[in-house]
Design an enzyme around this catalytic site. Structure first.
Site, PDB file in Angstrom:
ATOM      1  N   ASP A 525     -50.499  56.084 -52.799  1.00 47.54           N
ATOM      2  CA  ASP A 525     -49.684  56.227 -51.598  1.00 47.54           C
ATOM      3  C   ASP A 525     -49.399  54.855 -50.996  1.00 47.54           C
ATOM      4  OD1 ASP A 525     -48.465  57.737 -49.404  1.00 47.54           O
ATOM      5  OD2 ASP A 525     -50.092  56.849 -48.235  1.00 47.54           O
ATOM      6  N   HIS A 528     -46.487  49.856 -52.134  1.00 50.97           N
ATOM      7  CA  HIS A 528     -45.929  48.521 -51.910  1.00 50.97           C
ATOM      8  C   HIS A 528     -46.591  47.805 -50.743  1.00 50.97           C
ATOM      9  CE1 HIS A 528     -43.662  51.593 -49.793  1.00 50.97           C
ATOM     10  NE2 HIS A 528     -43.520  50.719 -48.818  1.00 50.97           N
ATOM     11  N   ASP A 626     -41.246  63.334 -49.043  1.00 54.37           N
ATOM     12  CA  ASP A 626     -40.757  62.494 -47.940  1.00 54.37           C
ATOM     13  C   ASP A 626     -39.258  62.653 -47.713  1.00 54.37           C
ATOM     14  OD1 ASP A 626     -43.256  61.315 -47.465  1.00 54.37           O
ATOM     15  OD2 ASP A 626     -42.956  59.881 -49.079  1.00 54.37           O
TER      16      ASP A 626
END
Length: 1530
Positions: A525, A528, A626
């Site tokens: 999760d 980045h 999302d």
């Protein structure tokens, strides 16, 4: 190496850092590291953290790989070190050059996923994943019924959001305790444990064939995590991160503003609790600028206390202190207070004292100095103020942007009035105490026991560098309010290593171990934003628990290269890609093509091939949890077609629970508290139940089954066709069976109820035979009560379902009106489909085979190709009616070819073919092939194949007609003999090739030719010497130059040999039908010197002969060439241009010496080589004035011809060329036709020539009237040319040696002098040359050397002259590479130390990338660019006058390198080792050129610094020959 192993080659190049390049490999592959051209010959060590067999992976532990050199040879073209890849994960490699790290990168090895009780493999491209929000699964005992929906709809992988105890916000990703199962899963009588979940996961794997993965969240924890209260050092708090203090002060001030607005205390300032317009927003800005910023004075954290600093400065000055600057450019700057106290910053007093110096020690001077200092500090403080002002501007703008999105924007959440639950902006820091006044709270930040609980929340920053941690010092994200903040989660502070925060690392490691123990994979999760070194360590831990861990992640870096950094370092298996990013169906189709598969009709790639950069494997999702709801964004009708398009992608695919049920809103990871539905196969459904009547579930099962079938059965070729703006057709093709599946989807990005869709749907043409409609499905509406949101269960639109029909024939389809069959070409069926019911929201999937005849032809072709590769076994069919020739293996047919036959089959350029009445194949709109033989085709295909460049004109030509196919076979059949048999075999194979669909022809044409070509090369090498057979790839590929250059044309080039000579080849003349000799001749170069009288040149032949014929083992053919040229001896010379002997020109002084050198080499290399001395030579010109005599008229043993050549030179040669004048040379001046050669009685040196002719290899004659150089040689090199003196010395020494052993009957030469005979013995001649050479050729470093005739002409010392006694004495002193030839053939002439120094100068001044500069660049006439077409006024370059005045010729480099090698051995072992490294490095450039050249050769010359020269022969015999000689010496 077993042939079935997939091997990839990674070529290493100096300073090549590939950490942003992705290399994906599979388990079972072998990876070979090889040296690129920049590293060959150098001392390179390769290190990797891939563990040795039996060892455990430790990413910090590197080991050195050992080099293998399969040929054991001294060149590095085949040298490699290897890894056998058996473990998945990410591995690093780097390489050192000497002791310096030079480059490196990563390799990512995919995991192998297994399902079922039998543990069968689930290929990555078969994955169909569905995401479940764990909290919506309800109590654990109800999970199975809810997860069963995924099983029944054909998914094979479940992704659970985190299963841990959640934080106060109830967000799925805000975890209160990473080690504890969410207590909501327990029921009153049964506590749910990790073991219970693990048991269910195992059951799903074994009984349902489903794998399970879950998230790991490393970046943050819930703000109410109990362990965080015990260990506040795990967050970014004001104690361990004091740089956040100003941001915290601002955050508290904004909270207090929020409370005031919520309480209605700002209404008088224009801000009510409900923000409704821009006026309210501007009033908020005003309050912040006028009330908040002046009150909190953030700039003070960054400023110096002026009075305090001035007082300190004054004290130091009074004590007489003087400062010094380490750097004169150092200026006074503010030094930031590490504790971030107001006015806590300082300046460097040392720099201050060195900058502000009083002119005396008096108090006035000191005070003046202090005032200057005060002024500078105030300026610096003002700079800081301005700097913070910019930050404050950005903070206000970001705050305003957030308010607009959250409260005003139509697409935002519309949060309503400002309250303490929904404040003006999300808080950036935790504050676990009672609200106080701003001033009181500020005092707490200096109390560590309180300040440690003010922790920064996590979030994300738009457009930020993902490799930078935005909470660390140096980032102002929190101060500038640029963070899109998650107010429920605290950002975790790991530091750089476990010792920096031991509790946090240990806690997260344990969390990782639990996850890896119970799940088959993880989703990273917020990947980045997770510190990459943390994720690396945690994934290494996870893989130590579960080696084949499936790792997926979503990356929003905005750059493929930065994506690759994460994929490389973390070993991510699949990157999540979102179909929702597509703004129309065209883009959706493009994404399918982008994320996997090869083009339809792709070439078969070899098992051993270079490793090429990849793009990350995709997990392509029609929707992620999302994403916003596609029903709101597009339409309910689009769910089915878009899911179909995604499902046809050749990669992993996925969806999110709720999409299939057509839930018409986003299922929020924060606020959704209802449960998912359970499975009920019965017709009547209760609330909270679903079955195949629900949403698109029935269609999803069909799509998932198909996706898994296509992945398992190798349908890895993809074609996407945009039929019209809404219709996308995706083809998946299997390259083994050539079956296709074509899915046609009509998308509905716009709602069909409110948007226009045309009833007219374009017809579609599907090549091949449609076997069945795999399924057709339409989204339809039904009349039921409209959608209402269920209170307890997540429910979808009840009024939509899918009408599905599976495995039907076209005639039974309700979507197709009719299907016709058209024939496109003789073997290509095309079915034309006319649609009548392809409404928006419909899909139809066809299974398509080739036409039965074409299918059979492909099967038979594949059967005959098995002899070349086992790859073709699948899909092959036995051939019961094959042509008789196909019953013989091709290797058996090819084995009957001679090397001369192979020249016909593989090579022959345009002018060689034209002699036979043919030519090379021309590809329209492109160019002609370089060779008529197979190499011409292979050179083009070698470029096309790796890139699958099916749009290349070459492939177009193959698809358009059979012209090229017929050319290849017919050309060989017309040649008769063994060549014709090869042609017949190809023709028989092409019968089947012509029966397959045209789009497949390039791929199978390539497969046939690759098989034949590689077999033919093996046949060639098998007939060559052990040096070639056991040699490296480089040696083998160079040796093909022997086949390329040595051939037999339609017309004999060599004069006939003596009829009494054995082993001379004969043939029947096609016209006269009489028997004639057909000896191989050696072309000087292609394409310019390959045919007619310009094919055979004495000098070129004998410079190339040792390398191309003797070292490759072509002894008989070499003997025949030596004897044939010997037969043309006249005036004691061998012709330069042979012209079959009858049109020979005797205008070169060196060819005879190269001929003699070759005879010497022949005697030394060939077993019983001395026998050649007694072979009969048929003299064409027994006397200088004889007419040409037929073969056999006058035969002499070769040793007599040799003796004549020596004798004539000692007597002196002086004649005028026959037919002198423009008819034989239109540029030569009259004096140039006078040929003179002889031996100087005193020195023993051969001399000759005059200033109007050029008798050595540097033979450019001026051609330009305009530049007035016509008839003037650029390089006459008259006198004694250094290489001829060396060659003569070599011949004399050899003959002396033979005569001493009684193997040569003459002991010297006898001449008439003053009327009587006089004998000069070979011993005497040998000693004369030896005694005079260095004295007269070496340019001494002593300016007073007595031997130097022209000291004023010396411009380089320590070199050897290019000639001695030239008519233009300055020419003697020019630095050229010719002395290195003498060093190789007569090394005894040189003192090793002097030789070494001269070689060093030659290397420095003359060595180019591929060749040697033919003249010193310091010389005034040097010009390195050869342009034979340029005619201008420049005497030195017009019409290529500078041919040998700078351009870099290749053949001298062979002698230079051999000389280096020889003399380095004499100098010492250390120098020798360095020389070998240097030579290998130089040769690597020739290897690269050879591999890349479409001519598969080395050029005659290059322009300066290795630039391509268009006037050079593309491949030159002596260039290839000399490099072979260097490799032989190595």
């Amino acid at each position: 190496m077993p042939s079935h192993k997939e091997t990839r080659l990674l070529h290493l190049n100096e300073m090549e850092k590939l950490d942003k390049t992705l290399f994906r490999l599979e388990q079972g592959f072998e990876l070979q590291f090889r040296l690129g051209p920049t590293l060959q010959g150098k001392h390179v060590t390769v290190c990797t953290n891939y563990p040795a067999s039996g060892e455990v992976f430790d990413r910090h532990k590197f080991r050195t790989l050992s080099w293998h050199n399969p040929t054991g040879k001294e060149d590095d073209s085949d040298k490699y070190c290897k890894l056998d890849l058996q473990i998945s994960g990410s591995y690093q490699y780097y390489f050192n050059l000497g002791n310096e790290k030079s480059g490196g990168g990563y390799i990512v090895v995919d995991p192998i996923l297994r399902v079922g009780a039998d543990n069968h493999v689930l290929p990555l491209d078969c994955v169909t994943l569905q995401t479940f929000l764990a909290k919506c699964l309800g109590p654990f005992h109800e999970w199975e019924n809810r997860l069963k929906v995924a099983k029944e709809t054909g998914y094979n992988m479940i992704h659970f959001t985190p299963l841990q105890k959640l934080g106060l916000s109830r967000s799925c990703y805000s975890l209160a305790d990473q080690l504890e199962v969410n207590p909501e899963f327990s029921s009153h009588n049964k506590k749910c444990t990790w073991n219970d979940i693990g048991a269910l996961v195992e059951k799903m794997k074994n009984e349902w064939n489903m794998l399970c993965i879950t998230d790991v969240v490393y970046n943050h924890t819930a703000a109410n995590s109990e362990w965080l209260r015990m260990h506040p050092e795990c967050g970014y708090n004001l104690v361990n991160s004091p740089h956040l203090k100003p941001a915290w002060v601002l955050d508290r001030a904004l909270w207090h503003l929020s409370c005031m607005v919520a309480d209605g205390r700002c209404i008088d300032k224009g801000v009510p609790p409900l923000i409704e317009n821009d006026h309210h927003l501007n009033c908020i800005r005003k309050i912040i600028w006028e009330d908040i910023y002046p009150k909190i004075k953030l700039w003070e954290f960054f400023q110096v206390d002026v009075n305090k600093a001035v007082q300190q400065f004054r004290t130091l000055l009074t004590k007489g202190k003087i400062g010094t600057k380490s750097d004169p450019n150092q200026h006074l700057q503010i030094v930031q207070d590490p504790d971030y106290r107001r006015f806590g910053c300082t300046v460097d007093m040392n720099i201050a004292l060195a900058t502000f110096i009083p002119h005396s020690n008096g108090p006035g001077a000191i005070e003046e100095c202090c005032n200057w200092f005060r002024k500078r500090i105030e300026e610096l403080n003002a700079e800081q103020y301005r700097h913070i002002h910019h930050h404050q501007e950005q903070a206000v703008n970001c705050l305003a942007g957030t308010v607009v999105y959250e409260r005003l924007a139509g697409h935002g959440p519309k949060l309503g009035p400002i309250s303490r639950k929904y404040p003006l902006v999300t808080r950036y820091f935790t504050y676990p105490f009672k609200d106080l006044t701003v001033e009181e709270e500020q005092s707490m930040m200096h109390q560590p026991d309180k300040a440690c609980y003010f922790m920064a929340h996590n979030g994300w920053v738009m457009g930020d560098d993902p490799l930078r941690n935005f909470a660390e010092p140096g980032s102002n994200v929190y101060l500038r309010r640029e963070l899109i903040c998650w107010g429920d989660s605290v950002k975790l502070r790991y530091g750089n290593k476990p010792e920096d925060c031991p509790y946090l690392w240990a806690h997260m490691k344990k969390y990782t171990e639990i996850t890896a123990k119970h799940f088959h994979g993880v989703r990273l999760d917020n990947c980045h934003s997770t510190p990459i070194h943390v994720a690396e360590e945690m994934l290494a831990t996870a893989r130590s628990v579960r080696p084949n861990l499936y790792v997926i992640a979503e990356l929003f870096t905005g750059s493929e290269y930065i994506d690759n950094v994460f994929v490389n370092r973390l070993g991510i298996t699949s990157l999540i890609r979102e179909a929702m990013t597509a703004y129309n169906s065209h883009e959706e189709g493009r994404l399918v093509y982008r994320f996997g598969g090869e083009p339809v009709g792709s070439f078969v790639q070899p098992r051993l091939r270079p490793l090429v950069p990849a793009i990350a494997h995709a997990l392509f999702m029609d929707i992620t949890h999302d994403n916003e709801c596609p029903i709101q964004h597009r339409s309910a009708y689009d769910a089915l077609p878009s899911a179909m398009i995604v499902s046809m992608a050749c990669c992993a695919t996925g969806s999110t629970k709720g999409y299939d049920e057509l839930v018409p809103h986003q299922i929020s990871v924060v606020s959704e508290e209802r449960f998912y539905s359970t499975w009920n196969p019965q017709a009547h459904l209760n609330s909270g139940e679903v079955n195949f009547q629900t949403g698109i579930l029935a269609g999803r099962l069909a799509m998932n089954r198909l996706h898994q079938e296509l992945g398992t059965k190798g349908f890895n070729q993809v074609y996407v066709d945009q039929v019209d703006e809404d219709i996308v057709a995706v083809t998946r093709h299997c390259p083994n069976t050539h079956q296709s599946v074509v899915a046609v989807s009509r998308t509905a990005f716009r709602d069909p109820k409110t948007s226009f869709y045309s009833k007219e749907v374009p017809e579609m043409c599907i090549p091949g035979k449609i076997e069945e409609v795999v399924f057709e499905a339409r989204t339809i509406e039904r009349s039921v009560s409209p959608y209402t949101k269920d209170e307890h269960f997540i429910n979808g639109l009840p009024n939509f379902t899918v009408e599905l029909r599976e495995h039907i024939q076209i005639k039974d389809s309700k979507i197709i009106k009719q299907a016709g069959t058209a024939i496109k070409g003789p073997n290509e069926f095309v079915q034309e489909i006319e649609f009548e019911n392809l409404t928006p929201g419909s899909v139809i999937v066809f299974r398509v085979s080739l036409d039965p005849k074409a299918q059979e032809a492909v099967g038979v072709l594949r059967n005959h190709l098995i002899q070349f590769s086992p790859h073709f076994k699948s899909g092959s069919l036995p051939d019961d009616h094959s042509a008789p020739i196909l019953k013989t293996l091709f290797s058996s047919i090819a084995s009957k070819l001679t090397l001369a036959d192979l020249n016909q089959v593989l090579y022959r350029c345009e002018s060689e073919e034209q002699e036979d009445g043919g030519g090379c194949y021309n590809i329209p709109n492109w160019s002609s092939l370089k060779y008529a033989g197979l190499q011409g085709l292979m050179s083009v295909m070698a470029d096309i194949r790796p890139k699958n460049d099916l749009g290349h004109p070459f492939c177009d030509n193959l698809r358009s007609g059979d012209w090229m196919i017929d050319y290849v076979s017919n050309r060989l059949i017309s040649r008769a003999g063994a060549c014709a048999e090869v042609g017949k075999w190809l023709k028989a194979m092409f019968v089947y090739l012509k029966k397959i669909p045209r789009y497949l022809i390039p791929c199978y044409f390539d497969a046939i030719l690759v098989g034949a070509y590689t077999t033919l090369l093996d046949v060639g090498w098998h007939q060559m010497s052990s040096f070639v057979q056991n040699g490296s790839t480089f040696v083998k590929h160079l040796s093909l130059g022997s086949i390329q250059m040595c051939g037999i044309g339609k017309y004999a080039c060599l004069p006939d040999l003596s009829p009494s000579l054995h082993d001379v080849p004969y043939r029947l003349n096609e016209i006269t039908h009489e028997k004639e000799q057909c000896c191989v001749t050696l072309a000087a170069g292609l394409p310019h010197f390959s045919s007619g009288i310009f094919r055979s040149w004495g000098r070129d032949t004998f410079i190339a002969l040792r390398g191309l014929m003797l070292l490759t083992g072509r002894y008989i053919e070499a003997r025949n060439i030596i004897l044939a040229f010997g037969g043309t001896l006249r005036h004691g010379l061998i012709p330069n241009l042979l012209g079959q002997g009858t049109h020979a020109r005797y205008n070169c002084r060196d060819a005879v010496w190269w001929w003699l050198q070759c005879i010497q080499d022949y005697c030394k290399i060939v077993p019983n080589g001395l026998d050649i001395l007694r072979c009969p030579v048929s003299r064409m010109y027994p006397r200088d004035d004889s007419a040409p005599q037929p073969a056999g008229s006058v035969d002499q043993p070769l040793y007599e011809v040799i003796q004549e050549a020596m004798q004539r030179h000692m007597e002196g040669i002086n004649f005028r060329e026959r037919n002198a004048g423009p008819q034989i040379d239109q540029n030569m001046r009259d004096e140039g036709f006078n040929i003179i050669a002889g031996v100087d009685r005193e020195t023993g040196f051969v001399f000759g020539g005059n200033r109007f002719n050029c008798g050595t290899w540097m033979d450019k004659m001026g051609e330009s009237d305009r530049a007035r150089n016509k008839g003037i040689p650029a390089t006459p090199r008259d006198g004694s040319a250094v290489e001829i003196v060396g060659l003569c010395k070599s011949a004399v020494r050899w003959l002396l040696d033979l005569s001493r052993k009684n193997e040569y009957p003459f002991h010297g030469v006898t001449i008439k002098r003053y009327g009587r005979e006089e004998t000069i013995t070979y011993d005497e001649w040998n000693r004369k040359i030896q005694g005079h050479f260095e004295r007269l050729f070496f340019v001494s470093e002593n300016p007073a050397d007595q031997n130097e005739k022209h000291p004023n002409l010396v411009h380089k010392r320590g070199i050897y002259k290019d000639s001695y006694g030239a008519s233009s004495p300055w020419c003697d002193y020019q630095l050229r590479p010719n002395f290195t030839i003498a060093m190789v053939v007569a090394p005894e002439l040189f003192t090793p130390e002097r030789a070494w120094k001269a070689l060093r100068i030659a290397e420095e001044k003359l060595l180019g990338p591929l060749g040697m500069k033919t003249l010193d660049p310091d010389d005034m006439v040097y010009c390195g660019i050869y342009d034979n077409a340029l005619d201008n006024d420049n005497y030195n370059v017009a019409r290529g006058f500078n041919y040998h005045q700078g351009p870099e010729w290749l053949w001298p480099i062979g002698y230079f390198l051999r000389a280096k090698l020889y003399f380095s051995k004499l100098i010492g072992p250390e120098i020798y080792a360095k020389t070998v490294v240097m030579i290998k490095n130089v040769l690597s450039r020739h290897y690269v050129h050879l591999e890349r050249s479409s001519w598969k050769g080395l050029p005659e010359l290059t322009n300066e610094n290795g630039q391509y020269c268009p006037f050079s022969c593309e491949t030159q015999a002596w260039s290839i020959g000399v490099i072979l000689e260097v490799l032989y010496d190595l």
